[in-house]
Scaffold this active site. Structure first.
Site, PDB file in Angstrom:
ATOM      1  N   CYS B  87       0.823  -1.089   0.150  1.00 18.61           N
ATOM      2  CA  CYS B  87      -0.086   0.164  -0.143  1.00 18.61           C
ATOM      3  C   CYS B  87       0.994   1.124  -0.032  1.00 18.61           C
ATOM      4  O   CYS B  87       1.428   1.576  -1.026  1.00 18.61           O
ATOM      5  CB  CYS B  87      -0.902  -0.074   1.331  1.00 18.61           C
ATOM      6  SG  CYS B  87      -2.345   1.074   0.963  1.00 18.61           S
ATOM      7  N   HIS B 195      -3.471  -5.655   0.744  1.00 21.04           N
ATOM      8  CA  HIS B 195      -2.893  -5.782   2.112  1.00 21.04           C
ATOM      9  C   HIS B 195      -2.819  -7.214   2.495  1.00 21.04           C
ATOM     10  O   HIS B 195      -3.514  -7.693   3.237  1.00 21.04           O
ATOM     11  CB  HIS B 195      -3.534  -5.048   3.018  1.00 21.04           C
ATOM     12  CG  HIS B 195      -3.537  -3.602   3.181  1.00 21.04           C
ATOM     13  ND1 HIS B 195      -2.288  -2.934   4.012  1.00 21.04           N
ATOM     14  CD2 HIS B 195      -4.151  -2.571   2.805  1.00 21.04           C
ATOM     15  CE1 HIS B 195      -2.292  -1.575   3.839  1.00 21.04           C
ATOM     16  NE2 HIS B 195      -3.619  -1.364   3.090  1.00 21.04           N
ATOM     17  N   GLU B 197      -0.979  -8.620   4.652  1.00 15.75           N
ATOM     18  CA  GLU B 197      -0.819  -8.799   6.343  1.00 15.75           C
ATOM     19  C   GLU B 197      -2.325  -8.760   7.087  1.00 15.75           C
ATOM     20  O   GLU B 197      -2.295  -9.063   8.165  1.00 15.75           O
ATOM     21  CB  GLU B 197       0.136  -7.774   6.858  1.00 15.75           C
ATOM     22  CG  GLU B 197      -0.489  -6.230   7.036  1.00 15.75           C
ATOM     23  CD  GLU B 197      -0.829  -5.639   5.998  1.00 15.75           C
ATOM     24  OE1 GLU B 197      -0.716  -6.050   4.831  1.00 15.75           O
ATOM     25  OE2 GLU B 197      -0.934  -4.327   5.820  1.00 15.75           O
TER      26      GLU B 197
END
Lengths: 83, 220
Positions: B87, B195, B197
Site C-alpha cells: 500500500c 494488504h 498482512e
C-alpha cells in the site's frame, strides 16, 4: 527571490480530479468548459543569486522531490523583484 | 530468519506487518525508524508498511522515499535484499525509483476499502511460488491513491518480463492493465496495493495472504 514551481499531470495522463471539476462546472451551467486540469503551485523563498544558477538548482529540486516525472511535468518562474 | 519493518511518521500497518512476520518466522522483526541510516546485516526481508507516511504531503510516499533509511534500502535491494512494499509502502517504492510507474488518485476519486479479489498474474515469483496459479485470492484493499500508472512502453516491458504479479478481477481504482502488484526485474522487490498482512488469521475473515509470507520467507 521567489521561485514558483507549477506542477501538473503530463498530457495523456488521466486527471480524474480535473475531469470531475469540468463536469461539475458543466452541471453549474458553464457549458463552455470542455476540460480542466488540476495541479499545484509551490512557492519557494530563496537566497538571491544569479537567475540561471538559481533556476538550475530549482530544476534539481523538481527532479529530486517536487515533481514525480513519471506522471508530472513542471514549469519554473523566477520573480527577482520579490523578497 | 530475521525480518524488519520500516516505520515512518504516520505508518499505521507497521504492527500488522510485524504480527504477520512474527507468526511466520517465530521471532519479532526489527522495527526500523525512518531516521536510522542502515538496515542491520542480519535482516533478510524488509517490509515497507502501509499507512500515510508524512501525511501524504506533496504526494503519497514522496517524502518517505527520500528518508535516510530508504537510501540504504535502495542500495541493499540492488544487492538482492528482499523487499515487500504494501500500500503506502508500494507508493514509497515507486517514488524511490525501486519499482517503475506511479500510484495516482483513484479514478473514481473515492477512498476504497473492501476485500478485493486478485488473479495471480505470475505465480512463479519468490513472493507467490506457494500459490496455486489457477486460484483467485481475496485480499483487502484500503487506499485513495492506488491507481497504477506507467507509460505504454513500461507496461509492455512489465508484461513481457512477467513482472505483473497480481491483477484485480474487479478493478477498484482505475489501475492500468488491472495491476495490483508488480516486482522489479530482479524479482526481489514486490510492491502491491492490497494488504496481505490483513489476511493471515481466520479472524481477519480470510487467510489468503499467508502464502505470500510463506513463499518469500521460504525462499530466503
Amino acid at each position: 527571490m521567489i521561485a514558483r514551481v507549477y506542477v501538473g499531470l503530463k498530457p495523456g495522463v488521466l486527471d480524474p480530479q480535473g475531469r470531475t471539476i469540468a463536469s461539475s462546472l458543466n452541471d453549474l451551467g458553464f457549458d463552455e468548459v470542455q476540460d480542466a486540469t488540476q495541479g499545484k503551485v509551490i512557492e519557494l523563498t530563496l537566497e538571491n543569486g544569479e537567475p540561471e544558477a538559481v533556476e538550475a538548482r530549482v530544476k534539481q529540486m523538481c527532479e529530486k522531490l517536487l515533481a514525480n516525472t513519471v506522471i508530472e511535468s513542471y514549469r519554473i518562474e523566477l520573480d527577482e523583484a520579490e523578497e | 530468519m530475521q525480518a524488519a519493518v520500516i516505520v515512518f511518521p504516520a505508518s499505521n500497518c507497521d504492527r500488522d506487518a510485524a504480527v504477520a512476520l512474527e507468526s511466520h518466522t517465530g521471532k519479532p522483526p526489527h522495527m526500523i525508524w525512518h531516521k536510522d541510516t542502515s538496515i542491520p546485516d542480519d535482516v533478510r526481508l524488509v517490509v515497507v508498511p502501509g499507512g500515510f507516511s508524512y501525511g501524504d504531503y506533496l504526494r503519497s510516499g514522496a517524502i518517505a522515499a527520500n528518508s535516510p533509511i530508504i537510501q540504504d534500502l535502495k542500495q541493499k535491494a540492488d544487492n538482492g535484499l528482499a523487499v515487500l512494499g504494501i500500500c503506502n509502502g508500494f507508493q514509497v517504492l515507486t517514488e524511490a525509483g525501486m519499482l517503475p510507474g506511479a500510484l495516482m488518485r483513484n479514478a473514481n476519486q473515492k477512498f476504497v476499502c473492501r476485500i478485493s479479489r486478485l488473479r495471480l498474474a505470475n505465480a512463479q515469483t519468490r513472493f507467490t511460488k506457494d500459490y496455486d496459479a489457477k486460484h483467485e485470492i481475496d485480499i483487502p484493499v484500503a487506499h485513495h491513491d492506488g491507481n497504477y500508472f506507467a507509460d505504454d512502453e513500461t507496461l509492455r516491458r512489465l508484461e513481457g518480463n512477467g513482472q505483473i504479479v497480481f491483477r484485480y478481477t474487479d478493478n477498484p481504482n482505475g489501475s492500468r492493465n488491472d495491476i495490483a502488484g508488480i516486482v522489479n526485474q530482479a524479482g526481489n522487490v514486490l510492491g502491491m496495493m492490497p494488504h496481505p498482512e490483513r489476511a493471515i488469521d481466520p479472524l481477519h475473515g480470510g487467510t489468503d495472504g499467508k502464502k505470500l509470507f510463506q513463499s518469500i520467507l521460504g525462499s530466503l
